[in-house]
Design an enzyme around this catalytic site. Structure first.
Site, PDB file in Angstrom:
ATOM      1  N   GLY A   1       1.110  -1.522   0.082  1.00 30.15           N
ATOM      2  CA  GLY A   1       0.298  -0.114  -0.268  1.00 30.15           C
ATOM      3  C   GLY A   1       0.915   1.437  -0.288  1.00 30.15           C
ATOM      4  N   GLN A   2      -0.088   2.494  -0.094  1.00 33.60           N
ATOM      5  CA  GLN A   2       1.523   3.817  -0.078  1.00 33.60           C
ATOM      6  C   GLN A   2       2.171   3.656   1.099  1.00 33.60           C
ATOM      7  OE1 GLN A   2      -1.152   7.467  -1.084  1.00 33.60           O
ATOM      8  NE2 GLN A   2      -2.381   6.503  -0.495  1.00 33.60           N
TER       9      GLN A   2
ATOM     10  N   TYR B   1      -8.513  -1.899   5.517  1.00 29.67           N
ATOM     11  CA  TYR B   1      -9.073  -2.672   3.622  1.00 29.67           C
ATOM     12  C   TYR B   1     -10.188  -0.732   3.665  1.00 29.67           C
ATOM     13  CZ  TYR B   1     -14.373  -2.228   1.461  1.00 29.67           C
ATOM     14  OH  TYR B   1     -14.772  -2.773   0.735  1.00 29.67           O
TER      15      TYR B   1
ATOM     16  N   THR C   1      -7.833   6.777  10.712  1.00 28.80           N
ATOM     17  CA  THR C   1      -8.586   7.878  10.169  1.00 28.80           C
ATOM     18  C   THR C   1      -9.463   9.249  10.234  1.00 28.80           C
ATOM     19  OG1 THR C   1     -10.152   7.990   7.774  1.00 28.80           O
ATOM     20  CG2 THR C   1     -10.937   6.308   9.481  1.00 28.80           C
ATOM     21  N   ASP C   2      -9.418   9.876   9.874  1.00 31.77           N
ATOM     22  CA  ASP C   2     -10.041  11.181   9.730  1.00 31.77           C
ATOM     23  C   ASP C   2     -11.760  10.698   9.820  1.00 31.77           C
ATOM     24  OD1 ASP C   2      -9.904  11.019   7.496  1.00 31.77           O
ATOM     25  OD2 ASP C   2      -9.962  12.753   7.085  1.00 31.77           O
TER      26      ASP C   2
ATOM     27  N   TYR D   1     -16.462   2.512   6.347  1.00 32.55           N
ATOM     28  CA  TYR D   1     -15.339   2.709   6.408  1.00 32.55           C
ATOM     29  C   TYR D   1     -14.869   2.836   7.729  1.00 32.55           C
ATOM     30  CZ  TYR D   1     -10.601   4.400   5.990  1.00 32.55           C
ATOM     31  OH  TYR D   1      -9.015   4.634   5.880  1.00 32.55           O
TER      32      TYR D   1
ATOM     33  N   LYS E   1     -13.083   1.589  11.152  1.00 34.63           N
ATOM     34  CA  LYS E   1     -12.211   2.144  11.476  1.00 34.63           C
ATOM     35  C   LYS E   1     -11.673   2.207  13.043  1.00 34.63           C
ATOM     36  CE  LYS E   1      -8.697   2.692   9.424  1.00 34.63           C
ATOM     37  NZ  LYS E   1      -7.536   1.327   9.762  1.00 34.63           N
TER      38      LYS E   1
HETATM   39  N1  LIG Z   1      -5.775   6.754   1.734  1.00 32.11           N
HETATM   40  C1  LIG Z   1      -5.926   7.585   2.713  1.00 32.11           C
HETATM   41  O1  LIG Z   1      -6.802   8.716   2.229  1.00 32.11           O
HETATM   42  C2  LIG Z   1      -6.061   7.237   3.890  1.00 32.11           C
HETATM   43  C3  LIG Z   1      -6.499   7.826   4.648  1.00 32.11           C
HETATM   44  C4  LIG Z   1      -6.669   8.126   6.275  1.00 32.11           C
HETATM   45  C5  LIG Z   1      -6.318   6.981   7.606  1.00 32.11           C
HETATM   46  N2  LIG Z   1      -5.732   6.273   5.787  1.00 32.11           N
HETATM   47  C6  LIG Z   1      -5.612   4.918   6.855  1.00 32.11           C
HETATM   48  O2  LIG Z   1      -3.895   4.237   6.987  1.00 32.11           O
HETATM   49  C7  LIG Z   1      -3.915   3.378   6.293  1.00 32.11           C
HETATM   50  C8  LIG Z   1      -2.565   2.969   5.204  1.00 32.11           C
HETATM   51  O3  LIG Z   1      -3.464   3.657   3.859  1.00 32.11           O
HETATM   52  P1  LIG Z   1      -2.653   3.942   2.420  1.00 32.11           P
HETATM   53  O4  LIG Z   1      -3.185   4.531   1.779  1.00 32.11           O
HETATM   54  O5  LIG Z   1      -1.570   2.847   2.347  1.00 32.11           O
HETATM   55  O6  LIG Z   1      -3.799   1.948   2.227  1.00 32.11           O
HETATM   56  P2  LIG Z   1      -3.765   1.248   0.920  1.00 32.11           P
HETATM   57  O7  LIG Z   1      -2.903   2.174   0.117  1.00 32.11           O
HETATM   58  O8  LIG Z   1      -4.775   1.060   0.370  1.00 32.11           O
HETATM   59  O9  LIG Z   1      -2.851   0.280   1.228  1.00 32.11           O
HETATM   60  C9  LIG Z   1      -3.311  -0.343   2.008  1.00 32.11           C
HETATM   61  C10 LIG Z   1      -2.493  -2.304   2.289  1.00 32.11           C
HETATM   62  O10 LIG Z   1      -3.688  -3.423   3.199  1.00 32.11           O
HETATM   63  C11 LIG Z   1      -3.223  -4.534   2.223  1.00 32.11           C
HETATM   64  N3  LIG Z   1      -4.906  -4.979   2.531  1.00 32.11           N
HETATM   65  C12 LIG Z   1      -6.493  -5.378   1.751  1.00 32.11           C
HETATM   66  N4  LIG Z   1      -6.753  -6.295   2.111  1.00 32.11           N
HETATM   67  C13 LIG Z   1      -5.898  -6.603   3.251  1.00 32.11           C
HETATM   68  C14 LIG Z   1      -5.946  -8.953   3.941  1.00 32.11           C
HETATM   69  N5  LIG Z   1      -7.167  -9.169   3.323  1.00 32.11           N
HETATM   70  N6  LIG Z   1      -5.178  -8.911   4.054  1.00 32.11           N
HETATM   71  C15 LIG Z   1      -3.610  -8.450   3.722  1.00 32.11           C
HETATM   72  N7  LIG Z   1      -3.377  -6.923   3.266  1.00 32.11           N
HETATM   73  C16 LIG Z   1      -4.542  -6.505   2.807  1.00 32.11           C
HETATM   74  C17 LIG Z   1      -3.982  -3.772   0.708  1.00 32.11           C
HETATM   75  O11 LIG Z   1      -3.033  -4.991  -0.051  1.00 32.11           O
HETATM   76  P3  LIG Z   1      -3.614  -4.967  -1.695  1.00 32.11           P
HETATM   77  O12 LIG Z   1      -2.099  -4.197  -1.828  1.00 32.11           O
HETATM   78  O13 LIG Z   1      -2.754  -6.060  -2.277  1.00 32.11           O
HETATM   79  O14 LIG Z   1      -4.540  -4.461  -2.617  1.00 32.11           O
HETATM   80  C18 LIG Z   1      -3.177  -2.691   0.353  1.00 32.11           C
HETATM   81  O15 LIG Z   1      -1.408  -3.267   0.516  1.00 32.11           O
HETATM   82  C19 LIG Z   1      -4.609   2.719   6.632  1.00 32.11           C
HETATM   83  O16 LIG Z   1      -4.989   1.623   7.598  1.00 32.11           O
HETATM   84  C20 LIG Z   1      -6.190   3.751   6.350  1.00 32.11           C
HETATM   85  O17 LIG Z   1      -7.228   3.436   6.837  1.00 32.11           O
HETATM   86  C21 LIG Z   1      -5.673   6.291   5.222  1.00 32.11           C
END
Ligand SMILES: NC(=O)c1ccc[n+]([C@@H]2O[C@H](COP(=O)([O-])OP(=O)(O)OC[C@H]3O[C@@H](n4cnc5c(N)ncnc54)[C@H](OP(=O)(O)O)[C@@H]3O)[C@@H](O)[C@H]2O)c1
Length: 281
Positions: free
Chosen positions: A11-12, A63, A103-104, A127, A131
């Site tokens: 992920g990111q 997720y 998350t916010d 979502y 969370k």
């Molecule tokens: N993105 C945002 O804007 C945002 C905002 C606020 C908070 N957050 C939080 O920040 C954290 C990091 O977010 P991010 O943006 O890096 O998320 P992301 O890019 O969507 O990455 C999430 C990762 O989780 C993995 N994943 C999903 N389902 C899974 C499963 N069943 N088993 C194992 N791995 C699984 C995905 O795997 P695959 O690569 O195989 O799909 C992906 O690598 C998360 O907790 C998210 O809730 C994100």
């Protein structure tokens, strides 16, 4: 040598931690994708954690399909709540440090001032509810864990608003972006650094922390800044959220107050304008 397990490694945030890990060679890093740490199967997850035996877990897996979660509630809760509960339990039983990410979207967006960690939550969508349930389970199962709430995450890795805008601004003459949702973006590489600063600090003070870049903007203003930095000629229009309906509601206001993390961990958080420039290097 201490072993750090990063879940959701592709992920990111997981990808940014992988980049950063080359500066922290005193740790053994385990970057686990969904086959190596499987968050939607508790039986398998338990076996995997017992095999890896990490000293530290950065739980970056989640997720994150915010709109899809409205129709995949069970899956969202399995990954964002039940897996977190199991991970937190594992970390308490095995004396493992846990930094979990939230998350916010645990807020409903009705505040007019920056939200601190004690502000009452009221998740705005499925979502967010999943969370929030994960936050509660995390602190219940392991009160010594650290949770970082973040917002509007973007990175050179994965899909995000900035990359979508960069593409659309090259393809289209006009783009409309919502101008009535206020918050602050988070460059995932900055958040990764903040996580390492916490881990490296002599202080480990459990609980919830907010982290985003500095600045208070709407998505529309964010788009304008992307346009400026990219030198795109596309016209950007500001529209109300009502003109851009999505399956999941978004908070109107979700600016996070970062005083706690700055004070306790002595962090110097970059303004979003500075961090955004790195997307264009
Ligand atoms: N993105 C945002 O804007 C945002 C905002 C606020 C908070 N957050 C939080 O920040 C954290 C990091 O977010 P991010 O943006 O890096 O998320 P992301 O890019 O969507 O990455 C999430 C990762 O989780 C993995 N994943 C999903 N389902 C899974 C499963 N069943 N088993 C194992 N791995 C699984 C995905 O795997 P695959 O690569 O195989 O799909 C992906 O690598 C998360 O907790 C998210 O809730 C994100």
């Amino acid at each position: 040598m201490k072993k750090i397990l990063v879940t959701g490694a592709n992920g990111q945030l997981g990808s940014e931690l992988a980049v950063l890990s080359s500066k922290y060679t005193q740790y053994k890093w385990v970057f686990a994708d969904r086959t190596q740490v499987t968050l939607d199967d508790l039986g398998i997850l338990k076996i995997q954690l017992n095999q890896i035996q990490p000293d530290v877990i950065f739980n970056c897996g989640a997720y994150t399909a915010v709109d899809k979660a409205e129709t995949e509630k069970e899956k969202a809760f399995a990954i964002n709540n039940l897996a977190v509960e199991l991970i937190a339990k594992y970390t308490r039983e095995n004396n493992t440090k846990l930094i979990h990410i939230s998350t916010d979207y645990v807020f409903d967006g009705t505040s007019a001032i920056a939200l601190d960690e004690d502000e009452e939550t009221n998740p705005i969508n499925i979502y967010g509810a999943s969370k929030r349930a994960g936050e509660i389970a995390c602190l219940k199962e392991n009160p010594d864990s650290i949770i970082i709430r973040t917002s509007w995450v973007y990175s050179k890795f994965g899909n995000n608003f900035v990359k979508t805008m960069q593409r659309l601004m090259q393809e289209r003459e006009v783009i409309n972006v919502v101008n009535d949702q206020i918050g602050s973006p988070t460059y995932a590489a900055d958040l990764a650094q903040a996580m390492m600063a916490i881990l490296e600090s002599p202080e480990w003070i459990s609980g919830i922390y907010n982290y985003s870049n500095e600045g208070e903007i709407s998505w529309y203003e964010f788009a304008l800044r992307i346009k400026e930095l990219g030198g795109y000629i596309c016209n950007i229009g500001g529209i109300p959220s009502g003109s851009y309906p999505t399956p999941a509601k978004r908070p109107k206001f979700s600016l996070l107050d970062k005083k706690k993390i700055k004070d306790i961990y002595n962090l110097n958080i970059p303004n979003y304008k500075e961090s955004l420039k790195k997307m264009f290097l």
